[in-house]
Design a protein around this motif. Sequence first.
Motif, mmCIF file in Angstrom:
data_model
loop_
_atom_site.group_PDB
_atom_site.id
_atom_site.type_symbol
_atom_site.label_atom_id
_atom_site.label_comp_id
_atom_site.label_asym_id
_atom_site.label_seq_id
_atom_site.Cartn_x
_atom_site.Cartn_y
_atom_site.Cartn_z
ATOM 1 N N MET A 85 54.530 -71.594 -88.477
ATOM 2 C CA MET A 85 54.444 -72.380 -87.251
ATOM 3 C C MET A 85 55.118 -71.666 -86.086
ATOM 4 O O MET A 85 54.603 -71.658 -84.965
ATOM 5 C CB MET A 85 55.075 -73.755 -87.469
ATOM 6 C CG MET A 85 54.786 -74.719 -86.343
ATOM 7 S SD MET A 85 55.286 -76.401 -86.699
ATOM 8 C CE MET A 85 57.054 -76.235 -86.776
ATOM 9 N N VAL A 86 56.249 -71.044 -86.329
ATOM 10 C CA VAL A 86 56.933 -70.287 -85.270
ATOM 11 C C VAL A 86 56.092 -69.085 -84.847
ATOM 12 O O VAL A 86 55.971 -68.789 -83.658
ATOM 13 C CB VAL A 86 58.339 -69.850 -85.746
ATOM 14 C CG1 VAL A 86 58.936 -68.812 -84.818
ATOM 15 C CG2 VAL A 86 59.248 -71.059 -85.846
ATOM 16 N N VAL A 97 52.832 -68.735 -84.964
ATOM 17 C CA VAL A 97 51.649 -69.162 -84.215
ATOM 18 C C VAL A 97 52.040 -69.676 -82.832
ATOM 19 O O VAL A 97 51.365 -69.393 -81.841
ATOM 20 C CB VAL A 97 50.884 -70.241 -85.011
ATOM 21 C CG1 VAL A 97 49.830 -70.914 -84.161
ATOM 22 C CG2 VAL A 97 50.249 -69.619 -86.239
ATOM 23 N N SER A 98 53.123 -70.408 -82.738
ATOM 24 C CA SER A 98 53.499 -70.981 -81.450
ATOM 25 C C SER A 98 54.247 -69.988 -80.561
ATOM 26 O O SER A 98 54.531 -70.303 -79.409
ATOM 27 C CB SER A 98 54.335 -72.237 -81.654
ATOM 28 O OG SER A 98 55.532 -71.908 -82.307
ATOM 29 N N ALA A 99 54.547 -68.810 -81.044
ATOM 30 C CA ALA A 99 55.250 -67.820 -80.224
ATOM 31 C C ALA A 99 54.393 -67.325 -79.072
ATOM 32 O O ALA A 99 54.916 -66.777 -78.103
ATOM 33 C CB ALA A 99 55.685 -66.638 -81.092
ATOM 34 N N ARG A 100 53.083 -67.543 -79.146
ATOM 35 C CA ARG A 100 52.201 -67.110 -78.053
ATOM 36 C C ARG A 100 52.515 -67.828 -76.748
ATOM 37 O O ARG A 100 52.173 -67.350 -75.673
ATOM 38 C CB ARG A 100 50.754 -67.359 -78.432
ATOM 39 C CG ARG A 100 50.269 -66.482 -79.546
ATOM 40 C CD ARG A 100 48.857 -66.843 -79.907
ATOM 41 N NE ARG A 100 48.004 -66.812 -78.730
ATOM 42 C CZ ARG A 100 46.938 -66.035 -78.605
ATOM 43 N NH1 ARG A 100 46.614 -65.243 -79.577
ATOM 44 N NH2 ARG A 100 46.214 -66.065 -77.520
ATOM 45 N N ILE A 101 53.156 -68.967 -76.803
ATOM 46 C CA ILE A 101 53.481 -69.710 -75.587
ATOM 47 C C ILE A 101 54.397 -68.886 -74.687
ATOM 48 O O ILE A 101 54.270 -68.916 -73.458
ATOM 49 C CB ILE A 101 54.152 -71.048 -75.957
ATOM 50 C CG1 ILE A 101 53.180 -71.925 -76.717
ATOM 51 C CG2 ILE A 101 54.677 -71.764 -74.732
ATOM 52 C CD1 ILE A 101 53.826 -73.152 -77.328
ATOM 53 N N TRP A 102 55.327 -68.146 -75.292
ATOM 54 C CA TRP A 102 56.317 -67.422 -74.504
ATOM 55 C C TRP A 102 55.907 -65.988 -74.194
ATOM 56 O O TRP A 102 56.649 -65.272 -73.541
ATOM 57 C CB TRP A 102 57.656 -67.428 -75.238
ATOM 58 C CG TRP A 102 58.211 -68.812 -75.292
ATOM 59 C CD1 TRP A 102 58.807 -69.489 -74.275
ATOM 60 C CD2 TRP A 102 58.216 -69.692 -76.398
ATOM 61 N NE1 TRP A 102 59.177 -70.736 -74.689
ATOM 62 C CE2 TRP A 102 58.833 -70.888 -75.990
ATOM 63 C CE3 TRP A 102 57.753 -69.582 -77.717
ATOM 64 C CZ2 TRP A 102 58.988 -71.973 -76.839
ATOM 65 C CZ3 TRP A 102 57.919 -70.674 -78.561
ATOM 66 C CH2 TRP A 102 58.524 -71.837 -78.124
#
Length: 58
Positions: free
Chosen positions: A21-22, A24-29
Amino acid sequence: MSIIRSYVIPFLILIVFLVAMVAVSARIWLPSDMMAPAPIDGEDLAMAGNFLLASFSV
């Protein structure tokens, strides 16, 4: 053996899920120019085509 099945394996599954999950969601930053897919130039495309031709010519 029951301790492993009751505590260790669910904990490992949770850790794997959280790491995924981290990642995949790292693309936000990421900066906006790094969020796009990698560009494909002609040389990479030709190399991929040669690989596909070689793998289907068996």
